[in-house]
Every structure is written in C-alpha cells, then in structure tokens.
Design an enzyme around this catalytic site. Structure first.
Site, PDB file in Angstrom:
ATOM      1  N   ASN A 168       0.872  -1.179   0.000  1.00 54.79           N
ATOM      2  CA  ASN A 168       0.000   0.000   0.000  1.00 54.79           C
ATOM      3  C   ASN A 168       0.908   1.227   0.000  1.00 54.79           C
ATOM      4  O   ASN A 168       1.486   1.556   1.019  1.00 54.79           O
ATOM      5  CB  ASN A 168      -0.901  -0.031   1.242  1.00 54.79           C
ATOM      6  CG  ASN A 168      -1.770   1.211   1.342  1.00 54.79           C
ATOM      7  OD1 ASN A 168      -1.839   2.014   0.416  1.00 54.79           O
ATOM      8  ND2 ASN A 168      -2.425   1.364   2.482  1.00 54.79           N
TER       9      ASN A 168
ATOM     10  N   LYS B 186       0.122   4.275  -0.318  1.00 56.27           N
ATOM     11  CA  LYS B 186      -0.487   5.464   0.289  1.00 56.27           C
ATOM     12  C   LYS B 186      -0.230   6.691  -0.600  1.00 56.27           C
ATOM     13  O   LYS B 186      -0.181   6.548  -1.827  1.00 56.27           O
ATOM     14  CB  LYS B 186       0.026   5.639   1.723  1.00 56.27           C
ATOM     15  CG  LYS B 186      -0.125   4.335   2.541  1.00 56.27           C
ATOM     16  CD  LYS B 186       0.150   4.480   4.001  1.00 56.27           C
ATOM     17  CE  LYS B 186      -0.019   3.126   4.677  1.00 56.27           C
ATOM     18  NZ  LYS B 186       0.143   3.182   6.125  1.00 56.27           N
TER      19      LYS B 186
ATOM     20  N   HIS C  52      -9.177   1.097   5.049  1.00 55.82           N
ATOM     21  CA  HIS C  52      -7.895   1.334   5.711  1.00 55.82           C
ATOM     22  C   HIS C  52      -8.090   2.283   6.902  1.00 55.82           C
ATOM     23  O   HIS C  52      -8.903   3.192   6.852  1.00 55.82           O
ATOM     24  CB  HIS C  52      -6.882   1.920   4.723  1.00 55.82           C
ATOM     25  CG  HIS C  52      -5.501   1.890   5.261  1.00 55.82           C
ATOM     26  ND1 HIS C  52      -5.024   2.854   6.118  1.00 55.82           N
ATOM     27  CD2 HIS C  52      -4.509   0.972   5.130  1.00 55.82           C
ATOM     28  CE1 HIS C  52      -3.793   2.531   6.475  1.00 55.82           C
ATOM     29  NE2 HIS C  52      -3.455   1.393   5.892  1.00 55.82           N
TER      30      HIS C  52
ATOM     31  N   GLU D 169      -6.470   4.705   7.893  1.00 56.26           N
ATOM     32  CA  GLU D 169      -6.293   6.133   7.579  1.00 56.26           C
ATOM     33  C   GLU D 169      -7.558   6.691   6.936  1.00 56.26           C
ATOM     34  O   GLU D 169      -7.901   7.866   7.127  1.00 56.26           O
ATOM     35  CB  GLU D 169      -5.059   6.318   6.681  1.00 56.26           C
ATOM     36  CG  GLU D 169      -3.781   6.087   7.474  1.00 56.26           C
ATOM     37  CD  GLU D 169      -2.653   5.431   6.696  1.00 56.26           C
ATOM     38  OE1 GLU D 169      -2.647   5.473   5.456  1.00 56.26           O
ATOM     39  OE2 GLU D 169      -1.760   4.857   7.365  1.00 56.26           O
TER      40      GLU D 169
ATOM     41  N   GLU E 290      -5.055  -4.940  10.486  1.00 53.55           N
ATOM     42  CA  GLU E 290      -4.002  -3.956  10.716  1.00 53.55           C
ATOM     43  C   GLU E 290      -4.258  -3.229  12.032  1.00 53.55           C
ATOM     44  O   GLU E 290      -5.040  -2.264  12.069  1.00 53.55           O
ATOM     45  CB  GLU E 290      -3.969  -2.925   9.574  1.00 53.55           C
ATOM     46  CG  GLU E 290      -3.679  -3.522   8.216  1.00 53.55           C
ATOM     47  CD  GLU E 290      -3.121  -2.472   7.245  1.00 53.55           C
ATOM     48  OE1 GLU E 290      -2.000  -2.670   6.777  1.00 53.55           O
ATOM     49  OE2 GLU E 290      -3.789  -1.461   7.000  1.00 53.55           O
TER      50      GLU E 290
ATOM     51  N   GLY F 221       2.879   2.219  10.784  1.00 52.35           N
ATOM     52  CA  GLY F 221       3.823   3.314  10.639  1.00 52.35           C
ATOM     53  C   GLY F 221       4.543   3.694  11.921  1.00 52.35           C
ATOM     54  O   GLY F 221       5.214   4.714  11.984  1.00 52.35           O
TER      55      GLY F 221
ATOM     56  N   SER G 107       3.854  -2.227  10.246  1.00 46.42           N
ATOM     57  CA  SER G 107       5.308  -2.280  10.461  1.00 46.42           C
ATOM     58  C   SER G 107       5.932  -3.627  10.103  1.00 46.42           C
ATOM     59  O   SER G 107       6.871  -4.076  10.762  1.00 46.42           O
ATOM     60  CB  SER G 107       5.652  -1.878  11.905  1.00 46.42           C
ATOM     61  OG  SER G 107       5.258  -0.537  12.144  1.00 46.42           O
TER      62      SER G 107
HETATM   63  P1  13P Z   1       3.396   0.309   7.665  1.00 46.81           P
HETATM   64  O1  13P Z   1       3.898  -0.972   7.057  1.00 46.81           O
HETATM   65  O2  13P Z   1       4.146   1.522   7.175  1.00 46.81           O
HETATM   66  O3  13P Z   1       3.281   0.227   9.143  1.00 46.81           O
HETATM   67  O4  13P Z   1       1.904   0.503   7.098  1.00 46.81           O
HETATM   68  C1  13P Z   1       1.004  -0.535   7.177  1.00 46.81           C
HETATM   69  C2  13P Z   1      -0.199  -0.163   6.425  1.00 46.81           C
HETATM   70  O5  13P Z   1      -0.935   0.722   6.806  1.00 46.81           O
HETATM   71  C3  13P Z   1      -0.475  -0.864   5.163  1.00 46.81           C
HETATM   72  O6  13P Z   1      -1.762  -0.603   4.698  1.00 46.81           O
END
Ligand code: 13P
Length: 250
Positions: free
Chosen positions: A9, A11, A94, A96, A166, A172, A212
């Site tokens: 992803n 983003k 997601h 976010e 997740e 992140g 992560s």
């Molecule tokens: P990270 O791998 O940067 O923690 O992000 C995970 C994520 O949100 C994938 O959709």
C-alpha cells in the site's frame, strides 16, 4: 486452498516517475511465484502502473473507491472507473480512511457491497486502536468491524474478499504486533467468520497482517498458520525490502 498474498500500500507516495521506477525495480528482482504480489499506487498513477507491470505477475490495485455508481461526488472515483482501466482489486477500510476521512462501518458496508457487485475483489482492512488493545477490548472491536461491514454480504461474496488485519497502533509506528499476537487475532477472525458463515468460507479466506512489517520480522509473522501474508506500507516503497517480504514465506 487460500492464497498467499503480499500487497504494498503505497499510500500518498510516489509521483509518476517514482511509480514506474519502483515497479521496474521490482521486475528486476526475484519474487516467489506462489505468492500473489500486489501494489497499490495512488489513483493518478494507476494506468501508468498497469502499463509498467503488464506481462508481469504483479497486480496493480486501487487504494479506495466511492460507493455510488456515479454523480456529484467531487474528487471521488467509482468502481466502474477502476474496472474500466483494468483494476481488479480495491483496498477498502484502511485505518487512515477511517480516521482522517470519516469512513464508518456503515460507509464501508456500502463500499464493499458496491465493489462486490461490480466484480471487484476487496481487500478489507480493519483493526483495533491502542486504547482498545490496552483495555483488552481488541477482539470485541474487530468482531464488530467485521460484523458491521461484512456480515450482510451473501456467502457468494466471500470468494471476492481478502481480509487485512491492521492494528492501528502498529501502522507506521515501527511497533509490530508479535507473531503470536497476529496469530491469535487471525485465528479469532477465522472463528468469527466460521460462526457467521461457514467453516469452509473461514478456511478459504486469506487473512493478511499489516503494521510495520519489515524484512526482519516478516518470516516469523508469515510462519503462523492463520497468517496468509501481509499488507505493507513503508517497506513497500523500497523494492528490495518489498521483495524480501514477498519471499519471506517458509
Ligand atoms: P506500515 O507498514 O508503514 O506500518 O503501514 C502498514 C499499512 O498501513 C499498510 O496498509
């Protein structure tokens, strides 16, 4: 048999050139042939990404879509627009999108139904926040996220669904769930799907872990029986790291 999947992803990262370069770099690396590899660039770069990834096993997928067929929804993208350019899979839910753009379970239920009706595969994301985990409420939160958005779907829809657990506190942050925590939750998710639908649907659905994931922890996380792969953020932006994660299954 459920599939092994590793999805990147991206983003809101990578302009046109960076999108093409990252896919070109992935093309030069060995990617395990028994793993479905997906990358999710931003909307404006989907077509270029599809062109660059053509004739490779890398699937280009979308990060989001709207639930309506079309209309006055400035800035939004419909399912038909995605399928028209050749997209077959869309990420929905997601964290976010939930936290910054107000996407509720009810909105996600509509989006998921629309995507399924339009023939798209849905990578449905969900997961608890840190406070939920600290208070021991994480199973309850996850169960409700699944129930509210997915349990009204017909059984037939499940062949078009991939789940991505997740935990928000691991996204992140560099803090990953332990492989045991991931396994425990994935097992719970499978049990929950089995109770609501059937054991065979629960056994067939791929459940990815996200938060992560790095080359250094992917092998252990992917070794767990109910973890079918990962949804990768930061590490998916570096071709060699992403390839190492794709190749992290035993
Ligand atoms: P990270 O791998 O940067 O923690 O992000 C995970 C994520 O949100 C994938 O959709």
């Amino acid at each position: 048999m459920r599939k092994k999947i590793v999805a990147g992803n991206w983003k809101m990262n990578n302009d046109l050139k960076a999108t093409q370069l990252l896919i070109e770099n992935l093309k030069g690396l060995t990617l395990a042939s028994d793993v479905s590899v997906m990358v999710a660039p931003t909307f404006v770069n989907l077509t270029a990404a599809l062109d660059t990834a053509a004739t490779t096993p890398i699937e280009v997928i979308a990060q989001n879509m709207h639930f309506a067929d079309s209309g006055a929804y400035t800035g939004e993208i419909s399912a038909d627009m995605l399928t028209a350019v050749g997209i077959k899979t869309v990420i929905l839910g997601h964290s976010e999108r939930r936290s910054y753009f107000g996407e509720t379970d009810a909105i996600l239920e509509k989006k998921t139904k629309q995507a399924i009706d339009k023939g798209l595969q849905v990578m449905f994301c969900f997961g608890e926040e840190l406070a939920d985990r600290k208070s021991g409420n994480h199973f309850n939160v996850v169960e409700h996220q699944l129930k509210n958005a997915l349990f009204s779907l017909p059984e037939t829809a499940w062949s078009q669904i991939i789940l991505a657990y997740e935990p928000v506190w691991a996204i992140g942050t560099g803090e990953t769930a332990s492989a045991e925590q991931a396994q425990e939750m994935h097992h719970f998710i499978r049990k929950t799907i089995a109770a609501a639908f059937s054991e065979s649907i629960a056994q067939e659905v791929s459940i990815l872990y996200g938060g992560s994931v790095k080359p250094a922890n992917a092998v252990e996380i992917f070794s767990k029986p109910d973890v079918d792969g990962g949804l990768i953020g930061g590490a998916a932006l570096v071709a060699t790291d992403f390839a190492a994660i794709v190749n992290a299954f035993n």
